[in-house]
Write an enzyme that holds these catalytic residues in place. Structure first.
Site, PDB file in Angstrom:
ATOM      1  N   ASN A  48     -29.571 -47.365 -14.032  1.00 38.70           N
ATOM      2  CA  ASN A  48     -30.861 -47.947 -14.431  1.00 38.70           C
ATOM      3  C   ASN A  48     -31.723 -48.288 -13.216  1.00 38.70           C
ATOM      4  OD1 ASN A  48     -30.071 -47.928 -17.148  1.00 38.70           O
ATOM      5  ND2 ASN A  48     -29.043 -49.887 -16.927  1.00 38.70           N
ATOM      6  N   HIS A 134     -30.370 -55.574 -27.610  1.00 42.30           N
ATOM      7  CA  HIS A 134     -29.204 -55.628 -26.724  1.00 42.30           C
ATOM      8  C   HIS A 134     -28.186 -56.680 -27.199  1.00 42.30           C
ATOM      9  CE1 HIS A 134     -27.147 -56.416 -22.810  1.00 42.30           C
ATOM     10  NE2 HIS A 134     -27.418 -55.150 -22.586  1.00 42.30           N
ATOM     11  N   GLU A 185     -36.923 -55.752 -27.880  1.00 41.69           N
ATOM     12  CA  GLU A 185     -37.080 -55.194 -26.539  1.00 41.69           C
ATOM     13  C   GLU A 185     -38.431 -54.493 -26.518  1.00 41.69           C
ATOM     14  OE1 GLU A 185     -33.609 -52.806 -25.373  1.00 41.69           O
ATOM     15  OE2 GLU A 185     -32.337 -54.246 -26.397  1.00 41.69           O
ATOM     16  N   SER A 189     -33.086 -49.886 -24.673  1.00 38.85           N
ATOM     17  CA  SER A 189     -32.185 -49.491 -23.592  1.00 38.85           C
ATOM     18  C   SER A 189     -31.442 -48.194 -23.850  1.00 38.85           C
ATOM     19  CB  SER A 189     -31.179 -50.609 -23.338  1.00 38.85           C
ATOM     20  OG  SER A 189     -30.384 -50.852 -24.483  1.00 38.85           O
ATOM     21  N   ASP A 214     -37.994 -58.656 -24.539  1.00 40.55           N
ATOM     22  CA  ASP A 214     -37.115 -58.321 -23.417  1.00 40.55           C
ATOM     23  C   ASP A 214     -37.620 -57.024 -22.790  1.00 40.55           C
ATOM     24  OD1 ASP A 214     -35.093 -57.596 -21.702  1.00 40.55           O
ATOM     25  OD2 ASP A 214     -33.453 -57.867 -23.148  1.00 40.55           O
ATOM     26  N   HIS A 217     -36.147 -52.745 -19.599  1.00 39.56           N
ATOM     27  CA  HIS A 217     -36.311 -51.333 -19.215  1.00 39.56           C
ATOM     28  C   HIS A 217     -37.769 -50.933 -19.039  1.00 39.56           C
ATOM     29  CE1 HIS A 217     -32.038 -50.483 -19.584  1.00 39.56           C
ATOM     30  NE2 HIS A 217     -32.076 -51.399 -20.543  1.00 39.56           N
ATOM     31  N   LYS A 248     -32.483 -53.682 -12.835  1.00 42.98           N
ATOM     32  CA  LYS A 248     -32.735 -52.300 -13.261  1.00 42.98           C
ATOM     33  C   LYS A 248     -33.790 -51.687 -12.332  1.00 42.98           C
ATOM     34  CE  LYS A 248     -30.386 -53.180 -17.379  1.00 42.98           C
ATOM     35  NZ  LYS A 248     -30.297 -54.053 -18.519  1.00 42.98           N
TER      36      LYS A 248
HETATM   37  C1  LIG Z   1     -29.201 -54.731 -19.195  1.00 38.97           C
HETATM   38  C2  LIG Z   1     -29.872 -55.489 -20.261  1.00 38.97           C
HETATM   39  C3  LIG Z   1     -29.732 -56.877 -20.348  1.00 38.97           C
HETATM   40  C4  LIG Z   1     -28.744 -57.642 -19.525  1.00 38.97           C
HETATM   41  O1  LIG Z   1     -29.143 -57.741 -18.203  1.00 38.97           O
HETATM   42  P1  LIG Z   1     -28.029 -57.905 -17.070  1.00 38.97           P
HETATM   43  O2  LIG Z   1     -28.799 -58.366 -15.896  1.00 38.97           O
HETATM   44  O3  LIG Z   1     -27.411 -56.552 -16.897  1.00 38.97           O
HETATM   45  O4  LIG Z   1     -27.042 -58.914 -17.564  1.00 38.97           O
HETATM   46  C5  LIG Z   1     -30.494 -57.532 -21.282  1.00 38.97           C
HETATM   47  N1  LIG Z   1     -31.323 -56.878 -22.108  1.00 38.97           N
HETATM   48  C6  LIG Z   1     -31.439 -55.539 -22.072  1.00 38.97           C
HETATM   49  C7  LIG Z   1     -32.357 -54.854 -23.026  1.00 38.97           C
HETATM   50  C8  LIG Z   1     -30.712 -54.801 -21.157  1.00 38.97           C
HETATM   51  O5  LIG Z   1     -30.803 -53.478 -21.144  1.00 38.97           O
END
Ligand SMILES: *Cc1c(COP(=O)(O)O)cnc(C)c1O
Length: 413
Positions: A48, A134, A185, A189, A214, A217, A248
């Site tokens: 990522n 997620h 999101e 993801s 969130d 990505h 990411k």
């Molecule tokens: C990766 C991810 C997380 C978690 O983040 P980390 O820093 O890896 O713990 C949360 N939400 C989404 C949508 C993700 O892809």
């Protein structure tokens, strides 16, 4: 073997029988378009690290400087032993970057979701989440004790049904106030598709719900200032809780919430994953701050454009030769924008868990590392190869991927 280990072995066997067994693969190199596994160099389409920043000299130098100035470890929770300057600098940068009053960082994105949702909701409240959010959001919702409802993926009509139901609940005469939180999101993801944020915002406003988005990505990739999809769609200031991750596209590690000053003050007082956890290492804050500067620079722009070209190449080269169709993409209306950076997540849906695993194995034999994503990361029977591109891939790298995928398909048919 002890009875304890016998029991666990039986459980592992059950996981294996379903084609769901996972194991760690040791990598003997830094993240990049090529990684070393088992003494072999593989082309890496699994990360990522979309802008190729994880191994960037500017981030590494900033991490080293933060380590030299502030040490390898943080000593305790930020509320216990004092809060180191690099975290404050990072949070000020994040607030400016996202255009919010304030920001708070957590050790991971997972801890961010768990701490934030449980700080905001209790058993009298209602949380409504997209079907594909997620795992950290699902876990947070369960831990909060709030009533959990799931709306069909990217489906505003179904969200409205759930909001109508929640609204009716909160109208029951009751001494307590019910709060409703919607969580989605922005770019998903595992499918790489975009949420209909404008419609979701109109609905949450109609029903007086709160919204948490969130941008794990999308941060660093979308929008004029690379703030995320909410910026691209011009709706940032209508989202109460803007979440993102630093591990990411930003190439470092950690998670953040951006929002009003009172939201951040409440989280400092109520987010248990923040309060009861040792602060991250100063190096992580240093690297993340350098990344935020970088994504807004001319170099960040160049990297985003390079990524956009690789994505276009992959879409035209790889998607048609894949043996399996991609899911319908609800693309945001941004594809024609010159500065837009389309999603670098390209899922090749296969279906059966074991078929996805054997496709990944065949690719590895050809020197290409693409992860087979299975339940519980995605639904049962929707196992996939999840190809991710980065700005550091070359056109030859993407061509090699396309060639290997068509080879697999030809061998099969
Ligand atoms: C990766 C991810 C997380 C978690 O983040 P980390 O820093 O890896 O713990 C949360 N939400 C989404 C949508 C993700 O892809």
């Amino acid at each position: 073997m002890s009875l304890f280990d016998q029991e666990l072995k039986a459980r592992l066997n059950a996981i294996r029988e379903q084609g769901l067994h996972r194991e760690l693969r040791r990598v003997d190199s830094a993240q990049g378009p090529r990684i070393r596994i088992d003494g072999r160099e593989l082309l890496n389409f699994s990360s990522n690290d979309y802008l190729g920043l994880a191994n960037h000299p500017a981030l590494k130098e900033a991490a080293i400087k933060a380590t030299k100035d502030f040490g390898a470890g943080a000593g305790a929770s930020r509320l216990i032993c004092g809060s180191l300057a690099p975290f404050h600098e990072l949070e000020e940068m994040l607030a400016t970057f996202k255009g919010t009053e304030a920001a708070l960082t957590f050790s991971t994105g997972y801890a961010t979701a768990v701490g934030t949702i449980t700080a905001l909701l209790g058993k009298d409240d209602i949380i409504i989440v997209d079907k594909l959010v997620h795992a950290c959001i699902v876990d947070a919702a369960k831990l909060s004790g709030a009533k959990l409802r799931v709306f069909a993926h990217n489906d505003p009509d179904d969200l409205e049904d759930k909001l109508r139901w929640a609204d009716a609940q909160s109208r029951h005469p009751s001494p307590v106030t019910h709060h409703i939180l919607v969580v989605t999101e922005s770019i998903f993801s595992m499918d790489g598709d975009a949420a209909p944020l404008k419609e979701i915002i109109a609905l949450k406003e109609k029903y007086g719900a709160w919204l948490m988005v969130d941008e794990a990505h999308a941060t660093g990739l979308y929008g004029q200032n690379r703030r995320g999809l909410a910026e691209e769609l011009g709706v940032s200031n209508r989202i109460e809780i803007q979440m993102g991750t630093l591990g990411k596209a930003l190439g470092a590690s950690g998670g953040y919430i951006c929002g009003s000053r009172v939201l951040i003050d409440l989280l400092i007082n109520r987010a248990r994953s923040f309060i009861f956890s040792t602060a991250p290492v100063p190096a992580a804050a240093g690297a993340a701050a350098a990344a935020i500067e970088l994504v807004q620079s001319a170099e960040g722009q160049r990297r985003c454009e390079a990524l956009g070209r690789r994505v276009q190449q992959c879409r035209t080269g790889v998607a048609p030769v894949s043996n399996i169709s991609r899911p319908a993409q609800a693309e945001p209306d941004i594809r024609d924008r010159r500065d837009a950076c389309p999603t670098p997540i390209i899922p090749i849906i296969i279906g059966a868990e074991s078929t996805a695993v054997s496709a990944a194995t065949k690719l590895r034999e050809q020197g290409i590392f693409v992860p087979a994503i299975r339940y519980p990361t995605v639904a049962r029977g929707s196992a996939r190869l999840r190809v991710t591109l980065t700005a550091s891939h070359s056109t030859d790298d993407v061509a090699a991927l396309a060639g290997a995928l068509s080879e697999i398909r030809n061998r099969k048919s």
